[in-house]
Design a protein around this motif. Structure first.
Motif, short mmCIF file in Angstrom:
data_model
loop_
_atom_site.label_atom_id
_atom_site.label_comp_id
_atom_site.label_asym_id
_atom_site.label_seq_id
_atom_site.Cartn_x
_atom_site.Cartn_y
_atom_site.Cartn_z
N GLY A 68 0.77 -1.24 0.00
CA GLY A 68 0.00 0.00 0.00
C GLY A 68 0.80 1.28 0.00
N ALA A 69 2.13 1.20 -0.06
CA ALA A 69 2.95 2.42 -0.08
C ALA A 69 2.80 3.12 -1.43
CB ALA A 69 4.42 2.08 0.17
N SER A 70 2.76 4.44 -1.39
CA SER A 70 2.69 5.21 -2.63
C SER A 70 4.10 5.43 -3.17
CB SER A 70 2.03 6.57 -2.36
OG SER A 70 2.86 7.37 -1.53
N LYS A 71 4.19 5.90 -4.40
CA LYS A 71 5.49 6.21 -4.98
C LYS A 71 6.22 7.27 -4.14
CE LYS A 71 4.09 5.26 -9.76
NZ LYS A 71 3.91 5.83 -11.12
N ASP A 72 5.47 8.25 -3.67
CA ASP A 72 6.09 9.32 -2.90
C ASP A 72 6.58 8.82 -1.54
OD1 ASP A 72 5.96 11.58 -4.65
OD2 ASP A 72 3.81 11.62 -4.36
N GLU A 73 5.88 7.86 -0.96
CA GLU A 73 6.35 7.29 0.31
C GLU A 73 7.65 6.52 0.10
OE1 GLU A 73 2.43 6.55 3.07
OE2 GLU A 73 2.65 5.27 1.29
N VAL A 74 7.75 5.83 -1.04
CA VAL A 74 9.00 5.12 -1.35
C VAL A 74 10.14 6.12 -1.53
CG1 VAL A 74 10.17 3.68 -3.06
CG2 VAL A 74 7.83 3.12 -2.36
N ASP A 99 14.41 3.03 -12.97
CA ASP A 99 14.55 1.85 -13.81
C ASP A 99 13.37 0.89 -13.65
OD1 ASP A 99 16.91 2.80 -14.80
OD2 ASP A 99 18.19 1.58 -13.49
N MET A 100 12.67 1.00 -12.53
CA MET A 100 11.49 0.16 -12.30
C MET A 100 10.25 0.76 -12.96
SD MET A 100 12.06 -0.90 -8.28
CE MET A 100 10.59 -1.95 -8.21
N GLY A 101 10.43 1.90 -13.64
CA GLY A 101 9.31 2.53 -14.33
C GLY A 101 8.35 3.26 -13.42
N LEU A 102 8.87 3.73 -12.26
CA LEU A 102 7.99 4.35 -11.26
C LEU A 102 8.07 5.87 -11.24
CD1 LEU A 102 8.70 1.88 -8.31
CD2 LEU A 102 6.76 1.87 -9.90
N GLY A 103 8.84 6.44 -12.16
CA GLY A 103 9.04 7.89 -12.13
C GLY A 103 7.82 8.71 -12.47
N GLU A 104 7.00 8.21 -13.39
CA GLU A 104 5.84 8.99 -13.84
C GLU A 104 4.82 9.17 -12.72
OE1 GLU A 104 2.42 8.96 -17.36
OE2 GLU A 104 4.01 7.45 -17.33
N GLY A 105 4.46 10.41 -12.46
CA GLY A 105 3.45 10.71 -11.44
C GLY A 105 4.01 10.90 -10.05
N ALA A 106 5.26 10.48 -9.82
CA ALA A 106 5.86 10.67 -8.49
C ALA A 106 6.14 12.14 -8.26
CB ALA A 106 7.15 9.87 -8.38
N GLY A 107 5.82 12.60 -7.08
CA GLY A 107 6.08 14.00 -6.74
C GLY A 107 5.08 14.96 -7.33
N ALA A 108 4.04 14.45 -8.00
CA ALA A 108 3.04 15.35 -8.58
C ALA A 108 2.27 16.04 -7.47
CB ALA A 108 2.08 14.55 -9.46
N VAL A 109 2.04 17.31 -7.66
CA VAL A 109 1.29 18.08 -6.67
C VAL A 109 -0.19 17.96 -6.95
CG1 VAL A 109 0.90 20.37 -5.69
CG2 VAL A 109 3.20 19.71 -6.43
N ALA A 110 -0.91 17.47 -5.99
CA ALA A 110 -2.36 17.32 -6.17
C ALA A 110 -3.01 18.68 -6.23
CB ALA A 110 -2.95 16.52 -5.00
#
Length: 218
Positions: A68-74, A99-110
């Protein structure tokens, strides 16, 4: 640094030093038993960043997100390793993350949630200069008027005897209560000479033919 041969090494040590490995693995299992799974996995992301184990990072990043961790929590977990790991290892861990393809959407400001304090004044934009109307928003009675082309809103309840100000007169920016003649500035509700109290003002905004009043949440 963890290598692809770690499972083989662990199996070997378990075979030749079973008692020692049993205690070590039991300690590892017991040390985090009071933590929820997501937290344990994120802590492992921190340790794998400090030791810089690409294989371990991929494993625990995946498991953390499965719990359940989000990209930003990681990413926060990776950054938390900085005091011990240093910038180079943190950046290397971020590269594994990418490299795991997790960059997209990480750090996006809601997008900021729309304030629930603002309420539409249906039809208020049609109020002519010098006129006023009564509105009730969330149980709050308002006297809304226009002067110099600008809308204003004050409480519709006269502080003297509770008369409805919108039933009175409005002239030159002054609202007069129909009961005993108390007067208030339509712009800010302050006393306009007759009477001894003020009417509570409310913030109004108008754009594109739509008017809204701000009623602070209770």
């Amino acid at each position: 640094m963890t290598t692809p041969d770690e499972p083989r090494g662990r199996e070997f040590l378990t075979k030749v030093r079973p008692e020692a490995m049993t205690h070590l693995l039991a300690f590892f299992k017991e040390s985090g038993k009071h933590l929820e799974p997501k937290t344990r996995m994120l802590i492992s992301v921190v340790t794998k960043t400090i030791n810089y184990s690409p294989r371990g990072l991929k494993q625990y990043i995946k498991r953390a997100m499965e719990e359940g961790a989000s990209k930003d929590e990681v990413l926060d977990a990776i950054l938390c390793a900085y005091p011990c790991a240093g910038l180079t290892k943190v950046c290397d861990a971020a590269t594994v993350f990418l490299d795991m393809g997790l960059g997209e959407g990480a750090g996006a400001v809601a997008p900021a949630a729309a304030s629930k304090d603002w309420n539409e004044l249906d039809g208020a934009s049609k109020i002519a200069d010098g006129d006023m109307r009564r509105f009730t928003i969330d149980g709050v009675p308002l006297c809304v008027s226009r002067h110099g082309g600008k809308l204003s809103a004050i409480s519709d309840v006269c502080p003297h005897r509770g008369g409805s100000l919108s039933d009175g007169e409005c002239e030159a920016g002054v609202v007069t209560c129909p009961l005993h003649g108390w007067q208030f500035n339509a712009k800010d509700g302050t006393s306009a000479g007759i009477g001894g109290g003020g009417a509570k003002p409310y913030e109004v905004r108008e754009a594109g033919g739509k008017a809204e009043v701000r009623i602070p949440a209770k």
